[in-house]
Design an enzyme around this catalytic site. Structure first.
Site, PDB file in Angstrom:
ATOM      1  N   GLY A  11       0.819  -1.214   0.000  1.00  0.00           N
ATOM      2  CA  GLY A  11       0.000   0.000   0.000  1.00  0.00           C
ATOM      3  C   GLY A  11       0.850   1.260   0.000  1.00  0.00           C
ATOM      4  N   LEU A  63      -3.547  -7.517  -1.399  1.00  0.00           N
ATOM      5  CA  LEU A  63      -3.658  -6.676  -2.602  1.00  0.00           C
ATOM      6  C   LEU A  63      -5.078  -6.148  -2.813  1.00  0.00           C
ATOM      7  CD1 LEU A  63      -1.258  -8.479  -5.142  1.00  0.00           C
ATOM      8  CD2 LEU A  63      -0.740  -6.639  -3.537  1.00  0.00           C
ATOM      9  N   SER A  76      -4.391   6.023  14.167  1.00  0.00           N
ATOM     10  CA  SER A  76      -4.737   7.274  13.468  1.00  0.00           C
ATOM     11  C   SER A  76      -5.143   8.344  14.472  1.00  0.00           C
ATOM     12  CB  SER A  76      -5.902   6.975  12.528  1.00  0.00           C
ATOM     13  OG  SER A  76      -6.480   8.165  12.079  1.00  0.00           O
ATOM     14  N   THR A  96      -7.509   9.988  14.198  1.00  0.00           N
ATOM     15  CA  THR A  96      -8.964   9.929  14.238  1.00  0.00           C
ATOM     16  C   THR A  96      -9.471   9.375  15.584  1.00  0.00           C
ATOM     17  OG1 THR A  96     -10.769   9.493  12.717  1.00  0.00           O
ATOM     18  CG2 THR A  96      -9.391   7.642  13.226  1.00  0.00           C
ATOM     19  N   TYR A 126     -14.505   3.307  11.453  1.00  0.00           N
ATOM     20  CA  TYR A 126     -13.065   3.204  11.140  1.00  0.00           C
ATOM     21  C   TYR A 126     -12.243   3.581  12.377  1.00  0.00           C
ATOM     22  CZ  TYR A 126      -8.466   4.777   9.546  1.00  0.00           C
ATOM     23  OH  TYR A 126      -7.112   4.980   9.433  1.00  0.00           O
ATOM     24  N   LYS A 136      -9.713   1.252  14.993  1.00  0.00           N
ATOM     25  CA  LYS A 136      -8.329   1.551  15.396  1.00  0.00           C
ATOM     26  C   LYS A 136      -8.229   1.563  16.917  1.00  0.00           C
ATOM     27  CE  LYS A 136      -6.372   2.055  11.407  1.00  0.00           C
ATOM     28  NZ  LYS A 136      -5.329   1.136  10.977  1.00  0.00           N
ATOM     29  N   PHE A 159      -1.037  11.534  11.929  1.00  0.00           N
ATOM     30  CA  PHE A 159      -1.885  12.670  11.596  1.00  0.00           C
ATOM     31  C   PHE A 159      -2.197  12.585  10.083  1.00  0.00           C
ATOM     32  CE2 PHE A 159      -3.108  14.939  15.368  1.00  0.00           C
ATOM     33  CZ  PHE A 159      -2.568  14.056  16.284  1.00  0.00           C
ATOM     34  N   LEU A 178      -7.981  15.274   0.996  1.00  0.00           N
ATOM     35  CA  LEU A 178      -7.774  16.545   0.303  1.00  0.00           C
ATOM     36  C   LEU A 178      -6.681  16.491  -0.775  1.00  0.00           C
ATOM     37  CD1 LEU A 178      -8.339  19.572   0.012  1.00  0.00           C
ATOM     38  CD2 LEU A 178      -6.647  19.975   1.818  1.00  0.00           C
ATOM     39  N   GLY A 227     -18.865  15.164  10.234  1.00  0.00           N
ATOM     40  CA  GLY A 227     -17.839  14.367  10.932  1.00  0.00           C
ATOM     41  C   GLY A 227     -16.479  15.031  10.980  1.00  0.00           C
TER      42      GLY A 227
HETATM   43  P1  NAD Z   1      -3.409   1.571   1.717  1.00  0.00           P
HETATM   44  O1  NAD Z   1      -4.836   1.222   1.467  1.00  0.00           O
HETATM   45  O2  NAD Z   1      -2.636   2.219   0.628  1.00  0.00           O
HETATM   46  O3  NAD Z   1      -2.604   0.281   2.211  1.00  0.00           O
HETATM   47  C1  NAD Z   1      -3.191  -0.748   2.975  1.00  0.00           C
HETATM   48  C2  NAD Z   1      -2.592  -2.063   2.485  1.00  0.00           C
HETATM   49  O4  NAD Z   1      -3.124  -3.141   3.279  1.00  0.00           O
HETATM   50  C3  NAD Z   1      -2.952  -2.367   1.030  1.00  0.00           C
HETATM   51  O5  NAD Z   1      -1.802  -2.804   0.342  1.00  0.00           O
HETATM   52  C4  NAD Z   1      -3.994  -3.495   1.127  1.00  0.00           C
HETATM   53  O6  NAD Z   1      -3.982  -4.329  -0.009  1.00  0.00           O
HETATM   54  C5  NAD Z   1      -3.564  -4.191   2.403  1.00  0.00           C
HETATM   55  N1  NAD Z   1      -4.633  -4.882   3.132  1.00  0.00           N
HETATM   56  C6  NAD Z   1      -5.853  -4.394   3.499  1.00  0.00           C
HETATM   57  N2  NAD Z   1      -6.526  -5.321   4.189  1.00  0.00           N
HETATM   58  C7  NAD Z   1      -5.734  -6.415   4.267  1.00  0.00           C
HETATM   59  C8  NAD Z   1      -5.884  -7.698   4.862  1.00  0.00           C
HETATM   60  N3  NAD Z   1      -7.010  -8.052   5.516  1.00  0.00           N
HETATM   61  N4  NAD Z   1      -4.878  -8.590   4.752  1.00  0.00           N
HETATM   62  C9  NAD Z   1      -3.736  -8.254   4.088  1.00  0.00           C
HETATM   63  N5  NAD Z   1      -3.547  -7.061   3.508  1.00  0.00           N
HETATM   64  C10 NAD Z   1      -4.538  -6.150   3.597  1.00  0.00           C
HETATM   65  O7  NAD Z   1      -3.401   2.488   3.030  1.00  0.00           O
HETATM   66  P2  NAD Z   1      -2.227   3.385   3.634  1.00  0.00           P
HETATM   67  O8  NAD Z   1      -2.590   4.800   3.417  1.00  0.00           O
HETATM   68  O9  NAD Z   1      -0.917   2.887   3.212  1.00  0.00           O
HETATM   69  O10 NAD Z   1      -2.453   3.105   5.196  1.00  0.00           O
HETATM   70  C11 NAD Z   1      -1.723   2.119   5.889  1.00  0.00           C
HETATM   71  C12 NAD Z   1      -2.248   2.033   7.316  1.00  0.00           C
HETATM   72  O11 NAD Z   1      -2.154   3.315   7.942  1.00  0.00           O
HETATM   73  C13 NAD Z   1      -3.725   1.628   7.405  1.00  0.00           C
HETATM   74  O12 NAD Z   1      -3.876   0.758   8.511  1.00  0.00           O
HETATM   75  C14 NAD Z   1      -4.446   2.948   7.670  1.00  0.00           C
HETATM   76  O13 NAD Z   1      -5.636   2.770   8.391  1.00  0.00           O
HETATM   77  C15 NAD Z   1      -3.397   3.684   8.506  1.00  0.00           C
HETATM   78  N6  NAD Z   1      -3.550   5.140   8.417  1.00  0.00           N
HETATM   79  C16 NAD Z   1      -3.499   5.734   7.188  1.00  0.00           C
HETATM   80  C17 NAD Z   1      -3.672   7.119   7.097  1.00  0.00           C
HETATM   81  C18 NAD Z   1      -3.641   7.808   5.749  1.00  0.00           C
HETATM   82  O14 NAD Z   1      -4.067   8.963   5.651  1.00  0.00           O
HETATM   83  N7  NAD Z   1      -3.132   7.186   4.695  1.00  0.00           N
HETATM   84  C19 NAD Z   1      -3.893   7.872   8.260  1.00  0.00           C
HETATM   85  C20 NAD Z   1      -3.915   7.234   9.492  1.00  0.00           C
HETATM   86  C21 NAD Z   1      -3.745   5.847   9.563  1.00  0.00           C
HETATM   87  C1  UD1 Z   2      -9.718  11.825   7.056  1.00  0.00           C
HETATM   88  C2  UD1 Z   2     -10.612  10.989   7.923  1.00  0.00           C
HETATM   89  C3  UD1 Z   2      -9.762  10.336   9.008  1.00  0.00           C
HETATM   90  C4  UD1 Z   2      -8.657   9.487   8.378  1.00  0.00           C
HETATM   91  C5  UD1 Z   2      -7.836  10.366   7.441  1.00  0.00           C
HETATM   92  C6  UD1 Z   2      -6.819   9.553   6.675  1.00  0.00           C
HETATM   93  C7  UD1 Z   2     -12.843  11.984   7.836  1.00  0.00           C
HETATM   94  C8  UD1 Z   2     -13.876  12.739   8.596  1.00  0.00           C
HETATM   95  N1  UD1 Z   2     -11.667  11.813   8.464  1.00  0.00           N
HETATM   96  O1  UD1 Z   2      -9.090  12.792   7.875  1.00  0.00           O
HETATM   97  O2  UD1 Z   2     -10.573   9.533   9.832  1.00  0.00           O
HETATM   98  O3  UD1 Z   2      -7.801   8.941   9.369  1.00  0.00           O
HETATM   99  O4  UD1 Z   2      -8.701  11.015   6.478  1.00  0.00           O
HETATM  100  O5  UD1 Z   2      -7.411   8.694   5.760  1.00  0.00           O
HETATM  101  O6  UD1 Z   2     -13.063  11.525   6.725  1.00  0.00           O
HETATM  102  N2  UD1 Z   2     -11.240  18.688   2.576  1.00  0.00           N
HETATM  103  C9  UD1 Z   2     -11.791  19.545   1.651  1.00  0.00           C
HETATM  104  N3  UD1 Z   2     -12.125  19.044   0.430  1.00  0.00           N
HETATM  105  C10 UD1 Z   2     -11.925  17.739   0.070  1.00  0.00           C
HETATM  106  C11 UD1 Z   2     -11.344  16.869   1.028  1.00  0.00           C
HETATM  107  C12 UD1 Z   2     -11.020  17.370   2.278  1.00  0.00           C
HETATM  108  O7  UD1 Z   2     -12.001  20.721   1.933  1.00  0.00           O
HETATM  109  O8  UD1 Z   2     -12.257  17.347  -1.068  1.00  0.00           O
HETATM  110  C13 UD1 Z   2     -10.813  19.234   3.887  1.00  0.00           C
HETATM  111  C14 UD1 Z   2     -11.423  18.550   5.096  1.00  0.00           C
HETATM  112  O9  UD1 Z   2     -12.617  19.203   5.474  1.00  0.00           O
HETATM  113  C15 UD1 Z   2     -10.298  18.709   6.143  1.00  0.00           C
HETATM  114  C16 UD1 Z   2      -9.010  18.699   5.306  1.00  0.00           C
HETATM  115  O10 UD1 Z   2      -9.415  19.014   3.978  1.00  0.00           O
HETATM  116  O11 UD1 Z   2     -10.412  19.964   6.759  1.00  0.00           O
HETATM  117  C17 UD1 Z   2      -8.306  17.342   5.303  1.00  0.00           C
HETATM  118  O12 UD1 Z   2      -9.241  16.349   4.923  1.00  0.00           O
HETATM  119  P1  UD1 Z   2      -8.794  14.825   4.663  1.00  0.00           P
HETATM  120  O13 UD1 Z   2      -7.622  14.795   3.771  1.00  0.00           O
HETATM  121  O14 UD1 Z   2     -10.010  14.063   4.238  1.00  0.00           O
HETATM  122  O15 UD1 Z   2      -8.282  14.336   6.094  1.00  0.00           O
HETATM  123  P2  UD1 Z   2      -9.053  14.303   7.502  1.00  0.00           P
HETATM  124  O16 UD1 Z   2     -10.439  14.792   7.402  1.00  0.00           O
HETATM  125  O17 UD1 Z   2      -8.178  14.981   8.501  1.00  0.00           O
END
Ligand code: NAD
Ligand code: UD1
Length: 335
Positions: free
Chosen positions: A10, A33, A124, A126, A148, A152, A177, A199, A290
């Site tokens: 991922g 995947l 997260s 979150t 979600y 976590k 974050f 965003l 939210g």
């Molecule tokens: P992503 O979707 O790009 O990667 C997740 C990976 O996990 C993918 O490769 C997917 O195929 C694999 N996967 C999902 N479910 C699975 C399962 N049951 N068994 C095996 N593989 C599985 O997401 P990411 O952005 O790389 O996020 C990674 C982690 O970080 C996640 O747990 C997500 O919740 C956490 N996280 C992400 C963000 C963000 O904004 N990207 C923010 C906070 C926390």
């Molecule tokens: C979101 C999720 C959070 C998750 C994180 C990473 C929600 C409510 N929260 O966080 O749980 O851990 O993504 O996946 O979905 N925004 C716009 N226009 C857009 C998209 C976002 O204005 O098209 C604004 C949002 O209101 C926010 C900021 O951009 O103020 C960031 O948004 P986003 O990237 O979705 O992240 P979070 O909301 O912080």
């Protein structure tokens, strides 16, 4: 040192795999995947000049995990695998509890069986929900507002109990974050198919001509320009936090991974305009349900305990995202 990486195909996982290989660790990836890409791993391996072992495996398959662990014998596990869409989790909570909670429980069971006692978990910001006053310290009251976030939180509780019952276990909870950015080569980054919720991927979609305009959610938040403020962190800084966590002592540790500095939606759009040299059209619309007004980390604990600090700023994050879009216009599709 050998590290097992779940979800290594991922967005964040593949960058972690690259960095671990680059530092000389042996890496084995387990991924089903569902959203990850096999070619991301090929690129990570090519960039680092070292091979990576890959198993197409779901973390809910405990017996398959046990046999992989018995043969690879990892000293630590980085657990990125999981689902991450808030909207999908509201529509289909059972999917999130099954993938994120049951998947993590299965992983912990396999680790205990194989006597592997270091787990680094992707949590997260979150989990803080809407209760606290930013910047959030790790001891702030938790209260996630969607399935979600609750999935976590449940895994965090599971890890707390495992660490109490098994004193040899290291459970490290990293609360991310807002991860943004890509590898500076333009080969590894976030590739979202369809309509992204976050965003920066959405702004990127506008720059690529896939969407007409950005919708800015909200104009009346108590922030400098009325839009939401977030603590954006470069994904490579985030990955360094995981590397630092490999050296923590036994027991449960909880860390925020953020910069401690927030940016509004308009500031992010402006930064993307300045790195791309293009105008990004936007409309200001109603708040997104939210959303909180401000989410910013207090990152001091990670600095004190792991000597970790985010180094990269918003412009560098945006530059790397823009560069990824230029170098990999079709994401991980085979060119
Ligand atoms: P992503 O979707 O790009 O990667 C997740 C990976 O996990 C993918 O490769 C997917 O195929 C694999 N996967 C999902 N479910 C699975 C399962 N049951 N068994 C095996 N593989 C599985 O997401 P990411 O952005 O790389 O996020 C990674 C982690 O970080 C996640 O747990 C997500 O919740 C956490 N996280 C992400 C963000 C963000 O904004 N990207 C923010 C906070 C926390
Ligand atoms: C979101 C999720 C959070 C998750 C994180 C990473 C929600 C409510 N929260 O966080 O749980 O851990 O993504 O996946 O979905 N925004 C716009 N226009 C857009 C998209 C976002 O204005 O098209 C604004 C949002 O209101 C926010 C900021 O951009 O103020 C960031 O948004 P986003 O990237 O979705 O992240 P979070 O909301 O912080």
């Amino acid at each position: 040192m050998r590290i097992l990486v779940t979800g290594g195909a991922g967005f964040i996982g593949a960058l972690a795999v690259w960095r671990l290989l680059d530092l000389g660790y042996d890496v084995c990836v387990v991924d089903n995947l569902s959203s990850g890409h096999r070619s991301a791993l090929d690129r990570a391996s090519r960039l680092a000049g070292r091979p990576v072992e890959f198993h197409l495996c779901d973390v809910r398959q405990t017996s398959q995990l046990i046999s992989i662990m018995q043969s690879f014998r990892p000293e630590a596990v980085m657990h990125f695998a999981g689902l991450k869409s808030v909207a999908e989790s509201v529509a289909c909570p059972e999917l999130y509890y099954e993938n994120n909670v049951q998947g993590s429980l299965s992983l912990v069971q396999a680790m205990l069986q194989c006597q592997i006692d270091r787990l680094i978990f992707s949590s997260s910001a979150t989990v803080y929900g809407a209760n606290g006053v930013p910047p959030f310290g790790e001891d702030a009251e938790l209260g996630p507002v969607n399935p979600y976030g609750r999935s976590k939180w449940m895994v965090e509780l599971l890890m707390r109990d495992i660490c109490s019952a098994h004193p040899e276990f290291s459970g490290i909870i990293l609360r991310y974050f807002n991860p943004v950015g890509a590898h500076p080569s333009g080969l590894l980054g976030e590739w979202v198919q369809g309509s992204p919720n976050n965003l920066v991927p959405y702004v990127m979609g506008v720059l690529q001509g896939r969407f007409d305009r950005v919708r800015v959610f909200g104009s009346d938040y108590p922030t400098s320009d009325g839009s939401g403020v977030r603590d954006y962190i470069h994904v490579l800084d985030l990955v360094e936090g995981h590397v630092a966590a490999l050296n923590l002592p036994k027991g449960l540790s909880v860390f925020n991974l953020g910069t401690g500095r927030g940016y509004s939606v308009h500031e992010v759009i402006q930064a993307m305009q300045s790195v791309s040299g293009r105008i990004i059209p936007f409309d200001v619309v109603d708040r997104r349900p939210g959303d909180v007004a401000v989410s910013i980390a207090d990152p001091c604990r990670a600095h004190q305990a792991m000597a970790w600090k985010a180094e990269r700023g918003l412009i560098e994050m945006c530059q790397d995202v823009w560069n990824f879009a230029q170098c990999s216009p079709k994401g991980y599709e085979l060119e």
